[in-house]
Enzyme design. Structure first.
Site, PDB file in Angstrom:
ATOM      1  N   ASP A  58      63.788  39.762 -35.360  1.00 48.39           N
ATOM      2  CA  ASP A  58      62.950  40.773 -36.014  1.00 48.39           C
ATOM      3  C   ASP A  58      63.786  41.977 -36.456  1.00 48.39           C
ATOM      4  O   ASP A  58      64.780  42.321 -35.813  1.00 48.39           O
ATOM      5  CB  ASP A  58      61.842  41.224 -35.040  1.00 48.39           C
ATOM      6  CG  ASP A  58      60.717  41.954 -35.762  1.00 48.39           C
ATOM      7  OD1 ASP A  58      60.579  41.774 -36.989  1.00 48.39           O
ATOM      8  OD2 ASP A  58      59.975  42.698 -35.094  1.00 48.39           O
ATOM      9  N   HIS A  84      66.621  40.343 -45.469  1.00 51.44           N
ATOM     10  CA  HIS A  84      66.454  38.928 -45.131  1.00 51.44           C
ATOM     11  C   HIS A  84      67.748  38.146 -45.380  1.00 51.44           C
ATOM     12  O   HIS A  84      68.118  37.268 -44.600  1.00 51.44           O
ATOM     13  CB  HIS A  84      65.281  38.320 -45.902  1.00 51.44           C
ATOM     14  CG  HIS A  84      63.942  38.885 -45.481  1.00 51.44           C
ATOM     15  ND1 HIS A  84      63.542  38.943 -44.166  1.00 51.44           N
ATOM     16  CD2 HIS A  84      62.914  39.428 -46.207  1.00 51.44           C
ATOM     17  CE1 HIS A  84      62.324  39.487 -44.093  1.00 51.44           C
ATOM     18  NE2 HIS A  84      61.940  39.805 -45.316  1.00 51.44           N
ATOM     19  N   LEU A 110      74.605  21.046 -30.052  1.00 58.72           N
ATOM     20  CA  LEU A 110      73.527  22.036 -29.902  1.00 58.72           C
ATOM     21  C   LEU A 110      72.290  21.505 -30.629  1.00 58.72           C
ATOM     22  O   LEU A 110      72.413  20.882 -31.682  1.00 58.72           O
ATOM     23  CB  LEU A 110      73.956  23.367 -30.563  1.00 58.72           C
ATOM     24  CG  LEU A 110      72.928  24.493 -30.570  1.00 58.72           C
ATOM     25  CD1 LEU A 110      72.834  25.142 -29.182  1.00 58.72           C
ATOM     26  CD2 LEU A 110      73.301  25.575 -31.596  1.00 58.72           C
TER      27      LEU A 110
END
Ligand code: IPE
Ligand code: IPE
Ligand code: MG
Length: 250
Positions: free
Chosen positions: A19, A36, A131
């Site tokens: 955030d 962004h 991962l």
């Protein structure tokens, strides 16, 4: 509960609410779009770090919530385009780095090109082991529970499942992350101290960490700080501290 999952050695599953992109841009008098884009750069660094870290097995990132459709249409459009272009440029790199890509959330709301790319990324990387990178897109914890309820009720209606057989573990089987361990460490950047409909079921015993750092500024040392905080905690899962200490001693 095994002693292993009570110890706070290092998190095996890290879940992050990324955030603060908008505020990062606004502080610089730039359009939110720039924030962004800067956020995607931060994602790359954190994914690299987690893939190289031998303890971290799963990294879950909240990219777009089921409530983010409420944003101005232009911002939603930008986020969709960014999502697609990032996938186009990153899938091969993720594959090369032995990373398994997974999406959770209701993907039927996305346009077909994006849905296709998501499936392609999952198919290509499904055998990778360094991962597991879980991207939550059009995801909401309530949505996840609702879709699990729908499947369960269909199974009950068809006579395949008895209502008495429904328990926590049966519910869990129908959730998006059924096959993965629950998050050990939850991080939210950007200063807000809320869960915003992320992994409501799975966060039951996750250690929570909130930082004012805005997501584009979140880097390796910020992540290490969060991991250090995690390691200093005693996870008790309802036991007493003494019980946990006794279980942990050889
Ligand atoms: C998080 O940053 C990214 C998404 C929700 C897609 P925000 O866009 O929420 O940034 P702030 O909270 O407005 O600063
Ligand atoms: C949560 O951030 C969702 C993502 C980071 C994708 P928001 O910025 O949407 O959360 P709220 O609205 O402040 O709770
Ligand atoms: Mg926000």
């Amino acid at each position: 509960m095994s002693v292993d999952c009570m110890s706070s050695d290092a998190p095996r599953h890290i879940a992050i609410i990324m955030d603060g992109n908008g505020r990062w841009a606004q502080q610089r008098f730039l359009p939110r779009a720039i924030g962004h884009h800067a956020g995607v750069k931060a994602v790359r660094k954190i994914v690299e770090y987690c893939a190289a870290d031998s303890t971290c097995e799963v990294l879950s990132l909240f990219a777009f919530s089921s409530e983010n459709w409420r944003r101005p249409e232009s911002e939603v459009r930008l986020l969709m385009t960014l999502f697609l272009t990032t996938l186009q440029s990153e899938i091969d790199k993720l594959h090369k780095n032995n990373i398994c890509l997974r999406f959770i959330g209701d993907r039927t709301a996305f346009d077909s090109v994006l849905q296709q790319k998501m499936t392609e990324g999952e198919q290509k990387t499904k055998g990778n082991t360094a991962l597991t990178l879980v991207i939550a897109a059009n995801y909401g914890g309530r949505w996840d529970l609702a879709q699990a309820c729908k499947i369960l009720s269909q199974r009950v209606a068809s006579g395949e499942l008895s209502p008495c057989a429904i328990n926590e573990s049966v519910i869990n089987t129908h959730l998006s992350l059924a096959d993965l361990a629950e998050p050990d460490l939850f991080i939210r950047t950007g200063g807000e101290q809320r869960v915003s409909n992320f992994m409501l079921w799975q966060l039951a015993y996750t250690e929570l960490y909130f930082t004012p750092t805005l997501w584009p500024d979140f880097n390796q040392s910020a992540l290490e700080e969060a991991i250090t905080s995690f390691k200093s905690r005693q996870r008790r899962f309802g036991y007493t501290g003494d019980q946990i200490a006794a279980l942990a001693s050889p």
